[in-house]
Design a protein around this motif. Structure first.
Motif: not given
Ligand SMILES: [Mg+2]
Length: 243
Positions: A61-64, A74-77, A176-178
């Motif tokens: 899901g989007d939370h991963i 990437y799928r970060m946002e 870095a993102h998180v």
């Protein structure tokens, strides 16, 4: 922030002959969900698969967070722009595909997997001799015709990409993102060594299965990774609730 970053195939899922039939071990999937629901804890899948394929087989899901194509996508946002390649890169992807399909057509049991930034020749279902011949053939032809592309030899796969990104780049970027202060990573393939190399002191790297590795820890199989993740989720839950 704890980052739990995970290779998919051969780490939380068992390798299967048909890559599209793969799925996470139920215990691993449960632990991933439990970890991602905790405060100060992020979970990412870091795979050689294209993002679309990774979403399909993992059901994430989007939370991963997702890194696909070995850090090329990437799928970060939500709403983040998709991978964009130059004309030259798109041309090279097409020429790569033509070479791999040609080699595959002469080597029964091999199969081509197409990704946004490259192609992979899978050798898993070919006889050993045929696989070896296909491996030599494809390496020689790609080197001669497209010397600028990145080769990523893996377990029973010869992959080529117009992007030079590695799973190590993916670890750096997601960290870095998180804002991760500690990272766990486990994986089973040669390309996971780039991720292990990107770990810092105090991080934990776990190699799955046999083979040389930079990881300080090793377990035999995905079922053992599921045990680690389940225990990690329990310990992390206790820790974040006690703060
Ligand atoms: Mg793997």
């Amino acid at each position: 922030m704890l980052l739990v970053a995970l290779d998919f195939d051969g780490n939380i899922s068992v390798h299967v002959d048909d890559p599209e039939a793969a799925g996470p071990l139920p215990e691993a999937a449960e632990a991933v969900e439990a970890l991602s629901a905790l405060d100060s804890t992020s979970v990412a899948l870091v795979s050689g698969r294209a993002i679309d394929s990774l979403v399909e087989v993992s059901g994430a899901g989007d939370h991963i967070l997702l890194a696909g194509s070995h850090g090329g996508e990437y799928r970060m946002e939500v709403g983040a722009p998709p991978l964009s390649l130059s004309e030259k890169e798109l041309d090279d992807v097409e020429r790569l595909g033509a070479i791999l399909h040609e080699v595959s057509s002469r080597h029964p049991g091999t199969a081509v997997e197409s990704k946004p930034a490259g192609h992979a020749l899978h050798l898993r279902n070919a006889d050993d001799e045929v696989a070896l011949d296909a491996q030599h053939d494809v390496r020689r032809r790609v080197l001669a015709e497209l010397p600028g592309v990145t080769a990523r030899p893996g377990k029973d796969v010869e992959e080529f990409s117009v992007l030079a990104a590695t799973k190590g780049d993916a670890i750096e970027r997601i960290r870095a993102h998180v804002g991760a202060t500690a990272t766990y990573y486990s994986g089973d393939d040669l390309t996971d060594e780039d991720a292990f190399r990107a770990l810092h002191d105090g991080d934990v790297g776990v190699k799955v299965g046999p083979g040389d590795t930079l990881a300080p820890f090793r377990v035999p199989a995905p079922v053992d990774v599921a045990v680690i993740l389940t225990r990690l989720a329990e310990l992390r839950a206790t820790h974040v609730r006690s703060r």
